[in-house]
Design a protein around this motif. Structure first.
Motif, mmCIF file in Angstrom:
data_model
loop_
_atom_site.group_PDB
_atom_site.id
_atom_site.type_symbol
_atom_site.label_atom_id
_atom_site.label_comp_id
_atom_site.label_asym_id
_atom_site.label_seq_id
_atom_site.Cartn_x
_atom_site.Cartn_y
_atom_site.Cartn_z
ATOM 1 N N VAL A 130 2.601 -2.105 -11.292
ATOM 2 C CA VAL A 130 2.322 -2.394 -10.139
ATOM 3 C C VAL A 130 1.168 -3.346 -10.202
ATOM 4 C CG1 VAL A 130 0.249 -0.675 -8.552
ATOM 5 C CG2 VAL A 130 1.613 0.684 -10.189
ATOM 6 N N LEU A 131 1.841 -4.183 -8.696
ATOM 7 C CA LEU A 131 1.336 -5.396 -8.322
ATOM 8 C C LEU A 131 -0.217 -5.194 -8.255
ATOM 9 C CD1 LEU A 131 4.639 -7.300 -7.961
ATOM 10 C CD2 LEU A 131 3.410 -6.579 -10.322
ATOM 11 N N ASP A 132 -0.550 -6.218 -7.385
ATOM 12 C CA ASP A 132 -2.174 -6.386 -7.447
ATOM 13 C C ASP A 132 -2.169 -7.048 -5.902
ATOM 14 O OD1 ASP A 132 -4.644 -7.103 -6.564
ATOM 15 O OD2 ASP A 132 -5.290 -6.927 -7.873
ATOM 16 N N LEU A 133 -1.695 -5.765 -4.467
ATOM 17 C CA LEU A 133 -1.422 -6.815 -2.916
ATOM 18 C C LEU A 133 -2.212 -6.990 -2.653
ATOM 19 C CD1 LEU A 133 0.284 -3.601 -1.514
ATOM 20 C CD2 LEU A 133 1.770 -5.253 -3.003
ATOM 21 N N PRO A 134 -3.782 -6.497 -3.156
ATOM 22 C CA PRO A 134 -5.167 -7.856 -2.725
ATOM 23 C C PRO A 134 -5.260 -8.837 -3.272
ATOM 24 C CG PRO A 134 -5.606 -5.367 -3.178
ATOM 25 C CD PRO A 134 -4.293 -5.560 -3.142
ATOM 26 N N MET A 135 -4.850 -9.148 -4.266
ATOM 27 C CA MET A 135 -4.876 -10.160 -4.511
ATOM 28 C C MET A 135 -3.511 -11.095 -3.815
ATOM 29 S SD MET A 135 -7.506 -11.132 -5.666
ATOM 30 C CE MET A 135 -7.080 -12.756 -6.937
ATOM 31 N N PHE A 267 0.767 -2.406 2.475
ATOM 32 C CA PHE A 267 0.908 -3.467 2.180
ATOM 33 C C PHE A 267 -1.536 -4.075 2.414
ATOM 34 C CE2 PHE A 267 1.596 -1.837 6.262
ATOM 35 C CZ PHE A 267 0.928 -2.515 7.657
ATOM 36 N N PRO A 268 -1.818 -5.086 2.204
ATOM 37 C CA PRO A 268 -2.856 -5.579 2.316
ATOM 38 C C PRO A 268 -3.638 -5.526 4.063
ATOM 39 C CG PRO A 268 -2.029 -7.432 0.849
ATOM 40 C CD PRO A 268 -0.743 -6.518 2.068
ATOM 41 N N GLU A 269 -4.354 -4.799 4.505
ATOM 42 C CA GLU A 269 -4.965 -5.122 5.462
ATOM 43 C C GLU A 269 -5.055 -6.164 6.437
ATOM 44 O OE1 GLU A 269 -7.259 -3.446 8.864
ATOM 45 O OE2 GLU A 269 -6.853 -1.902 6.750
ATOM 46 N N GLU A 270 -4.958 -7.198 6.109
ATOM 47 C CA GLU A 270 -5.269 -8.863 5.849
ATOM 48 C C GLU A 270 -3.584 -8.852 6.678
ATOM 49 O OE1 GLU A 270 -4.867 -11.769 3.002
ATOM 50 O OE2 GLU A 270 -5.976 -10.591 2.647
ATOM 51 N N LEU A 271 -2.606 -8.000 6.178
ATOM 52 C CA LEU A 271 -0.853 -8.500 6.783
ATOM 53 C C LEU A 271 -1.116 -7.367 8.199
ATOM 54 C CD1 LEU A 271 0.755 -9.407 3.289
ATOM 55 C CD2 LEU A 271 -0.318 -11.127 4.903
ATOM 56 N N ARG A 272 -2.256 -6.699 8.176
ATOM 57 C CA ARG A 272 -1.669 -5.512 9.604
ATOM 58 C C ARG A 272 -0.853 -6.475 10.883
ATOM 59 N NH1 ARG A 272 -4.021 -1.180 11.177
ATOM 60 N NH2 ARG A 272 -5.322 -1.122 9.478
#
Length: 298
Positions: A130-135, A267-272
């Motif tokens: 499981v890759l770290d999406l926030p990072m 996906f990360p919140e910052e890529l909304r």
């Protein structure tokens, strides 16, 4: 802190060499060396150990390199969001999913996505880890369980089950088991329960392997299991979305299946607001809905 000096430091830390960093930055080695030395003097610390084989980060250098890597990721994200427009989807999108789902379901559909967005560049990372999406190890993940990481937008796509399948040729040549006990007379193809995979699949494999089949084929991916089934090697454990991908497969023992496995897109919140992420998400949802409609009609 001088941004230009940080940029040069980051290039040197990545390259491990003043010369290679200078080549990448189109600067002379002496200019790069002066900037690094000035940064060290400004911070009052040594950032690199100098060796004949190159440069090695000190403990303080590692701390600064972690910070500049985070800055670069943030700048890359911001630049991509600025470049994205309402009309045009382009640029790189890093997508991660399991080897099985990626090879058996996602990749066969990507031609349609590229027809719609010919300037999209997909970096597909197929692995069970499981890759770290926030990072930002990846931009989008499709996983066989709900992600536990914080600050993620997630959407349940569907539920799948692991079932038993054989090829029509195998069924005609060998016959099929009529009850679970009959599996002892057939070669079982599955993943080793100890290898990384969906837990429900591992539980089903363990239960069936305990039937003491005289011959088995263990493969560390569902793609390999499928190839064994298509080559008439035996009866294989596969995810039930294969019924839509390869309707000629023969279902074996319809009462035998795993518990439900939820499939999530995250996906990360910052890529909304990223157009690339939205385009990929919408495409996957469309394909899932089409698959479900076909299933209801059949």
């Amino acid at each position: 802190m001088d941004w230009d000096k940080l940029r040069i430091f980051h290039a040197v830390a990545e390259a491990g060499s003043l010369t290679h960093a200078g080549d990448a930055l189109h600067l002379s080695q002496s200019a790069v060396s002066r900037q690094v030395r000035a940064l060290e003097e400004g911070l009052g610390t040594t950032l690199f150990h100098r060796h004949a084989r190159g440069l090695i980060l000190t403990e303080q250098g590692e701390m600064l390199f972690d910070a500049t890597k985070a800055m670069n990721r943030k700048l890359d994200t911001t630049a991509a969001r600025i470049r994205d427009s309402e009309e045009h989807v382009f640029g790189e999108l890093k997508v991660t999913t399991t080897t099985g789902f990626g090879t058996l379901w996602l990749v066969p559909r990507l031609a349609k996505l590229y027809e719609r967005y010919p300037d999209l560049k997909i970096d597909l990372l197929l692995e069970e880890r499981v890759l770290d999406l926030p990072m930002r190890e990846a931009d989008v993940a499709i996983r066989m369980k709900e992600p536990s990481q914080a600050d993620l937008i997630r959407r349940r796509l569907l539920n799948i089950r692991m079932r038993l399948y054989a090829s029509p040729e195998y069924a005609e040549r060998t016959g099929l088991p009529q009850k679970v006990e009959d599996l002892a007379g057939h070669r079982l193809i599955c993943q080793n329960p100890t290898t990384p995979q969906v837990q429900a699949g591992a539980v089903l494999a363990q239960a069936l392997l305990s039937r003491h089949s005289p011959s088995t084929l263990l493969v560390n991916s569902y793609f390999g299991v499928l190839q064994g089934v298509l080559s008439h090697v035996g009866v294989g454990i596969l995810p039930n979305y294969m019924e839509h991908e390869m309707p000629h497969l023969v279902r074996v023992l319809p009462d035998v299946e795993s518990t439900e496995v939820p499939v999530f897109l995250a996906f990360p919140e910052e890529l909304r607001s990223s157009r690339r992420v939205a385009a990929f998400r919408d495409f996957v949802l469309e394909e899932i809905q089409a698959m479900k409609r076909n299933s209801d009609e059949s």
